[in-house]
Design a protein around this motif. Structure first.
Motif, PDB file in Angstrom:
ATOM      1  N   LYS A 532       0.837  -1.200   0.000  1.00 43.44           N
ATOM      2  CA  LYS A 532       0.000   0.000   0.000  1.00 43.44           C
ATOM      3  C   LYS A 532       0.870   1.248   0.000  1.00 43.44           C
ATOM      4  O   LYS A 532       2.046   1.221   0.339  1.00 43.44           O
ATOM      5  N   SER A 533       0.248   2.339  -0.384  1.00 39.42           N
ATOM      6  CA  SER A 533       0.908   3.634  -0.288  1.00 39.42           C
ATOM      7  C   SER A 533       0.978   4.049   1.182  1.00 39.42           C
ATOM      8  O   SER A 533       0.170   3.609   1.998  1.00 39.42           O
ATOM      9  N   MET A 534       1.955   4.913   1.511  1.00 45.39           N
ATOM     10  CA  MET A 534       2.091   5.396   2.885  1.00 45.39           C
ATOM     11  C   MET A 534       2.367   6.896   2.851  1.00 45.39           C
ATOM     12  O   MET A 534       3.336   7.347   2.237  1.00 45.39           O
ATOM     13  N   ASP A 535       1.503   7.648   3.520  1.00 42.79           N
ATOM     14  CA  ASP A 535       1.648   9.101   3.572  1.00 42.79           C
ATOM     15  C   ASP A 535       2.624   9.451   4.686  1.00 42.79           C
ATOM     16  O   ASP A 535       2.255   9.645   5.842  1.00 42.79           O
ATOM     17  N   ASN A 536       3.899   9.511   4.325  1.00 44.80           N
ATOM     18  CA  ASN A 536       4.944   9.792   5.300  1.00 44.80           C
ATOM     19  C   ASN A 536       5.993  10.681   4.627  1.00 44.80           C
ATOM     20  O   ASN A 536       6.533  10.315   3.569  1.00 44.80           O
ATOM     21  N   PRO A 537       6.327  11.841   5.189  1.00 46.23           N
ATOM     22  CA  PRO A 537       7.252  12.757   4.510  1.00 46.23           C
ATOM     23  C   PRO A 537       8.663  12.220   4.380  1.00 46.23           C
ATOM     24  O   PRO A 537       9.376  12.596   3.443  1.00 46.23           O
ATOM     25  N   VAL A 538       9.095  11.327   5.275  1.00 48.93           N
ATOM     26  CA  VAL A 538      10.445  10.786   5.177  1.00 48.93           C
ATOM     27  C   VAL A 538      10.555   9.838   3.994  1.00 48.93           C
ATOM     28  O   VAL A 538      11.467   9.959   3.156  1.00 48.93           O
ATOM     29  N   THR A 539       9.647   8.867   3.887  1.00 46.21           N
ATOM     30  CA  THR A 539       9.705   7.936   2.761  1.00 46.21           C
ATOM     31  C   THR A 539       9.362   8.646   1.450  1.00 46.21           C
ATOM     32  O   THR A 539       9.889   8.283   0.400  1.00 46.21           O
ATOM     33  N   ASP A 540       8.502   9.649   1.489  1.00 44.04           N
ATOM     34  CA  ASP A 540       8.252  10.432   0.280  1.00 44.04           C
ATOM     35  C   ASP A 540       9.530  11.109  -0.195  1.00 44.04           C
ATOM     36  O   ASP A 540       9.795  11.207  -1.399  1.00 44.04           O
ATOM     37  N   ALA A 541      10.338  11.562   0.760  1.00 45.49           N
ATOM     38  CA  ALA A 541      11.581  12.243   0.391  1.00 45.49           C
ATOM     39  C   ALA A 541      12.565  11.288  -0.264  1.00 45.49           C
ATOM     40  O   ALA A 541      13.150  11.595  -1.310  1.00 45.49           O
ATOM     41  N   LEU A 611      17.972   5.654   8.472  1.00 47.82           N
ATOM     42  CA  LEU A 611      19.138   5.028   7.862  1.00 47.82           C
ATOM     43  C   LEU A 611      19.132   5.254   6.354  1.00 47.82           C
ATOM     44  O   LEU A 611      20.166   5.541   5.743  1.00 47.82           O
ATOM     45  N   LEU A 612      17.959   5.112   5.739  1.00 42.64           N
ATOM     46  CA  LEU A 612      17.850   5.319   4.302  1.00 42.64           C
ATOM     47  C   LEU A 612      17.945   6.799   3.941  1.00 42.64           C
ATOM     48  O   LEU A 612      18.481   7.162   2.888  1.00 42.64           O
ATOM     49  N   LEU A 613      17.450   7.656   4.829  1.00 38.19           N
ATOM     50  CA  LEU A 613      17.535   9.099   4.592  1.00 38.19           C
ATOM     51  C   LEU A 613      18.950   9.627   4.804  1.00 38.19           C
ATOM     52  O   LEU A 613      19.377  10.564   4.118  1.00 38.19           O
ATOM     53  N   GLY A 614      19.668   9.038   5.744  1.00 36.55           N
ATOM     54  CA  GLY A 614      21.013   9.497   6.046  1.00 36.55           C
ATOM     55  C   GLY A 614      21.068  10.564   7.107  1.00 36.55           C
ATOM     56  O   GLY A 614      22.080  11.264   7.228  1.00 36.55           O
ATOM     57  N   ALA A 615      20.007  10.724   7.891  1.00 38.13           N
ATOM     58  CA  ALA A 615      19.976  11.739   8.953  1.00 38.13           C
ATOM     59  C   ALA A 615      18.975  11.320  10.008  1.00 38.13           C
ATOM     60  O   ALA A 615      18.003  10.600   9.717  1.00 38.13           O
ATOM     61  N   GLN A 616      19.190  11.779  11.255  1.00 41.72           N
ATOM     62  CA  GLN A 616      18.266  11.462  12.342  1.00 41.72           C
ATOM     63  C   GLN A 616      17.210  12.554  12.422  1.00 41.72           C
ATOM     64  O   GLN A 616      17.520  13.729  12.651  1.00 41.72           O
ATOM     65  N   THR A 733      10.284  18.222  11.559  1.00 41.11           N
ATOM     66  CA  THR A 733      10.227  18.580  10.137  1.00 41.11           C
ATOM     67  C   THR A 733      11.376  19.502   9.739  1.00 41.11           C
ATOM     68  O   THR A 733      11.777  19.522   8.561  1.00 41.11           O
ATOM     69  N   THR A 734      11.908  20.259  10.655  1.00 42.61           N
ATOM     70  CA  THR A 734      13.046  21.129  10.330  1.00 42.61           C
ATOM     71  C   THR A 734      14.273  20.306   9.974  1.00 42.61           C
ATOM     72  O   THR A 734      14.974  20.572   8.979  1.00 42.61           O
ATOM     73  N   ARG A 735      14.551  19.293  10.793  1.00 37.38           N
ATOM     74  CA  ARG A 735      15.689  18.422  10.494  1.00 37.38           C
ATOM     75  C   ARG A 735      15.465  17.664   9.183  1.00 37.38           C
ATOM     76  O   ARG A 735      16.418  17.429   8.422  1.00 37.38           O
ATOM     77  N   LEU A 736      14.214  17.284   8.902  1.00 39.22           N
ATOM     78  CA  LEU A 736      13.920  16.597   7.644  1.00 39.22           C
ATOM     79  C   LEU A 736      14.198  17.511   6.457  1.00 39.22           C
ATOM     80  O   LEU A 736      14.767  17.078   5.438  1.00 39.22           O
ATOM     81  N   THR A 737      13.825  18.761   6.556  1.00 32.46           N
ATOM     82  CA  THR A 737      14.073  19.702   5.464  1.00 32.46           C
ATOM     83  C   THR A 737      15.567  19.840   5.185  1.00 32.46           C
ATOM     84  O   THR A 737      16.001  19.868   4.025  1.00 32.46           O
ATOM     85  N   GLU A 738      16.372  19.898   6.238  1.00 33.88           N
ATOM     86  CA  GLU A 738      17.818  19.985   6.062  1.00 33.88           C
ATOM     87  C   GLU A 738      18.374  18.721   5.413  1.00 33.88           C
ATOM     88  O   GLU A 738      19.269  18.790   4.559  1.00 33.88           O
TER      89      GLU A 738
END
Length: 855
Positions: A532-541, A611-616, A733-738
């Motif tokens: 299924k699809s997952m509405d998550n900003p980390v995996t979307d990124a 881990l996949l994003l490369g940032a905490q 979300t700030t850390r995700l944007t960076e």
């Protein structure tokens, strides 16, 4: 005529029941709406040049999946080309026309085969048409295969392979017999396997029932094996491509095999019966009655009667005994019913009925014996819970009509051949009419009962149209992916509506995809084969999903005054509102720094995403469990929480989760095996639909951390469920944007996708690993512009290529495993077949020259 009778019976039954395209009731139930209509919609895109990909890669589904196995497995039949003649908005109509065409063709091919058999008496073709139509409208085709169109290729395959058997016995048409085998295995080798077993049974019957020298029997068997071997060899590319994909597909746990009882088994022989977990053996009362006369018909040689009776009984028994059931399925486990081979028994019953009537109309005592067997079946079925009162009525009416026809025929037999032939023609036409009406009534009742039991999918209407319009308008592939989102219309929404996402429902869904998504917190249905699809900003990124659609049901207010609405009993109809969210994401190809060891996924999907994003970017707070009265609730030794629903369904929340996070962060809950409702205090409830072993719930957002930082999540389970340890996470979300900004700055500067090839321009002096946001399925090969061809690797389940610091671009191409070997086998089979055919012609010419030497 057989095809026409079958088409009329099917369409008439659908029209009586009011189903599409003759009524408002939808036919898009179960796999038909959930799987096949989206497949045919994407196939339409491929044929018209509008697809995101080509025949090798489907970029719409599963973040990039192998398309050729799906095309070969589900759509290889030449009937699939019919969808290209319809507008894309009418794919469901195209699939219905395709279904009718396949059933009509199966009836016609069976009639053609029956005409090849010996027959005494007049109206050979007319009777073959009646028996052929009975086979085309058998219970299996209208009950099970009508919403699985690829299975209907097996309905066509069985009489085709029977023709090949007859030609092998008669030493005729070796090329045509081989092509028949190749055609059936190329169209759908899954059902062709069943049909081949049925044809082998027919060959054994013919060899056992006829007086042939042992040498002739061995030669006939050898010719049949030769036709089969060469035919399968010609279809090798299709067989091997699908086999390779099936070997890499996500495994499903085997369902326990439970044989049906006598009542349901006999009930499925009669019209108007429906049950998912039993074989659909209906072939019409006339064809069944004709088959039942065979053991009692003295006009048929005893050897023939014994061979047919024993063979049909053994085939029926093989469907009820677990070891032989596994043989039918080539020792695999079907993801559904264990009675998909029932069409073979239906075909054998029809041929047995023809065999009995081919020696003339049976004598009264043969008819009496068949009537006794049919009466016993009706009596045994009368106590079956799924028995319909119409079932016995239709059977009685049909038997009565047959008795009247038979008596009329015997009365006019002594009045002369001309009158007898005219009466026979009229009675045969009446018999065809009665049989078609009975089949139509059976179709109508099966349609209604199937719609009551199976889920339906709204592939037509305002919601699919508006959602497709939004997705298509936002699509910018390959700059970013556009996801149709949840809730979904079908399990293959990206193929059906457009865009590119994780959703992908197929029997060939790869283990690499499902395993990767499960580690990241994605959900699935169909025991894993429908992510299924997952509405998550980390995996979307990380998967480059830059646009995501959201569908929400709202109640449309009526323009009438409230008093008038109440007086008229008008209820406001819900409508679905579609919105779009656009985010900044990483590019499709990113560059990860060198690492001394390969990263591996752990137990927490939130840490895996990091881990996949490369940032905490997540905080995992300590969680305490409370009862609804506020008293502490101890968890399991592993830190999980077992939830039990209240005995009586109430709107209360019996379980509470307490935690503390940074104010303003987004709150996410990971509960893959939880079925029920979760709500963050002051927010809307969120539904979870996880059932262990059957479906998995995705990580879902519950809301935003309040200013106090204290979280109170309430749970209302609907089933006995489990919430794992560290189920809560708070996203900064700030850390995700960076983190996304860093991936964009260090990733590919340009990505170009054409069909099954990805080309990416890399930053200067890039080192480490280039990671493509594509699952690392088997078949990818990559190269660098420096001339090196490093082997494709896996980076946390995604496709990765090691960089040397000198390359400025990379190219990755996909080729389906098994295709090259299959083409090689096809070439060898073609050469071998041509050599054998040429050698046979030379041998025959040499024999004629010796027998008649030139003067």
């Amino acid at each position: 005529m057989a095809g026409l009778l079958a088409a009329v019976g099917l369409c008439a039954g659908d029209a009586v029941a009011g189903f599409f395209p003759f009524g408002a009731s939808t036919r898009s139930v179960s796999d038909l709406g959930n799987q096949y209509i989206p497949f045919y919609a994407y196939y339409w895109d491929v044929l018209h040049g509008h697809a995101r990909g080509d025949l090798f890669v489907n970029w719409a589904s599963g973040f990039g999946s192998s398309y050729l196995p799906d095309a070969f497995y589900y759509l290889a039949s030449p009937f699939s080309f019919l969808v290209a003649l319809f507008p894309r908005a009418q794919i469901d109509l195209a699939v219905y026309v395709l279904t009718v065409a396949k059933i009509a063709t199966a009836a016609a091919v069976m009639a053609l085969y029956l005409r090849c058999l010996s027959f005494r008496g007049p109206l050979r073709s007319g009777r073959a048409a009646v028996f052929g139509a009975a086979y085309g409208l058998c219970g299996w085709s209208v009950t099970d295969a009508a919403y699985n169109p690829m299975w209907l290729d097996g309905l066509i395959a069985f009489p085709l392979l029977c023709l090949a058997v007859e030609w092998a016995l008669a030493r005729r048409h070796p090329v045509l017999g081989t092509l028949c085998v190749a055609f059936t295995w190329a169209c759908n080798f899954y059902t062709a396997h069943f049909a081949t077993i049925g044809a082998a049974v027919l060959l054994l019957i013919r060899l056992a029932s006829e007086y042939r020298p042992l040498r002739d029997r061995l030669h006939a068997t050898g010719r049949a094996l030769l036709y089969g071997g060469l035919g399968v060899g010609l279809a090798a590319p299709i067989v091997l491509v699908v086999f390779s994909a099936a070997r890499d597909a996500w495994p499903v746990d085997p369902r326990p095999f439970i044989p049906v009882d006598v009542g349901p088994l006999l009930g499925r022989l009669l019209p108007g019966s429906y049950q998912f977990s039993s074989p659909a053996l209906f072939v019409g009362t006339f064809a069944l009655f004709a088959a039942l006369t065979l053991p009692f018909n003295p006009a048929v040689p005893l050897r023939v009667r014994v061979a047919w009776t024993v063979a049909v009984t053994l085939v029926l028994g093989s469907m009820l005994w677990e070891p032989t059931v596994h043989l039918w399925y080539a020792f695999t486990n079907p993801n559904g019913s264990y009675y998909r081979q029932a069409f073979v028994l239906c075909g054998l019953l029809v041929i047995a009925g023809w065999k009995s009537f081919s020696y003339g109309v049976p004598r009264p005592y043969a008819l009496a014996g068949a009537a006794a067997l049919l009466g016993a079946a009706v009596w045994a079925t009368s106590r079956w819970e799924h028995m319909s009162p119409h079932m016995i009525q239709w059977t009685a009416v049909t038997v009565a009509a047959g008795a009247v026809l038979y008596r009329t025929l015997t009365l006019v037999r002594s009045r002369g051949p001309r009158l007898h032939r005219g009466a026979a023609v009229a009675l045969l036409a009446l018999l065809a009419t009665v049989q078609t009406v009975e089949a139509a009534a059976n179709v109508a009742l099966v349609d209604t009962r199937r719609a009551d039991v199976l889920d339906d999918y709204p592939t037509r209407g305002p919601w699919p149209e508006s959602l497709r319009a939004v997705v298509v308008s936002a699509d910018r592939w390959p700059a970013y992916r556009t996801d149709p989102g949840e809730p979904r219309i079908t399990a293959n929404d990206p193929q059906f509506l457009g865009g590119e996402g994780a959703e992908y429902y197929s029997s060939l869904t790869s283990t690499a995809l499902v395993d990767t998504l499960a580690h990241l917190g994605f959900g699935w249905t169909s025991r894993g084969r429908a992510p299924k699809s997952m509405d998550n900003p980390v995996t979307d990124a990380v998967f480059a999903i830059g646009a995501r659609a959201h569908s929400r049901q709202v109640i449309a207010p009526s323009t009438l005054p409230m008093g008038l609405r109440r007086a008229e009993g008008i209820v406001a109809e819900p409508r679905t509102e579609v919105t779009l969210t656009v985010r900044s994401t990483a590019p499709l190809v990113t560059v990860r720094p060198p690492s001394p060891r390969t990263p591996r996924y752990g137990d927490s999907p939130f840490r895996n995403q990091e881990l996949l994003l490369g940032a905490q970017v997540y905080d995992l707070p300590a969680t305490t469990y409370l009862r609804k009265d506020g008293t502490p609730l101890p968890g399991n030794p592993d830190g999980s929480l077992q939830t039990i629903p209240d005995p009586v369904r109430t709107p209360s929340y019996p379980y509470i989760l307490r935690a503390t996070c940074r104010p303003g962060d987004e709150v996410y809950l990971h509960a893959p095996e939880f079925t029920g409702v979760a709500t963050l205090a002051g927010r809307d409830p969120v539904s979870f639909t996880g059932v262990a072993g059957q479906s998995r719930a995705s990580i879902q957002k519950l809301g935003t951390v309040p200013g106090t930082g204290r979280l109170k999540i309430k749970l209302r389970p609907h089933l006995v469920s489990r919430v794992p340890s560290q189920a809560l996470a708070c996203l900064d979300t700030t850390r995700l944007t960076e983190a996304v900004r860093h991936l964009r700055a260090t990733g590919a500067t340009r990505v170009h996708v054409t069909g099954h090839t990805v080309r990416a321009t890399l930053p200067p002096a890039a080192t480490g690993t280039a990671v493509l946001a594509v699952p690392a399925i088997t078949g990818w090969t990559c190269s660098l512009n420096t001339g090196e061809r490093p082997s494709a690797r896996r980076y946390l389940g995604l496709l990765a290529v090691p960089l040397n610091g000198r390359a400025t671009s990379l190219t990755c191409s996909f080729a389906p495993p098994g295709l090259n070997l299959g083409l090689l086998i096809t070439g060898a089979s073609l050469l071998a077949g041509s050599a054998l055919y040429a050698g046979r012609r030379l041998l025959l010419r040499w024999r004629r020259t010796r027998a008649f030497p030139s003067p």
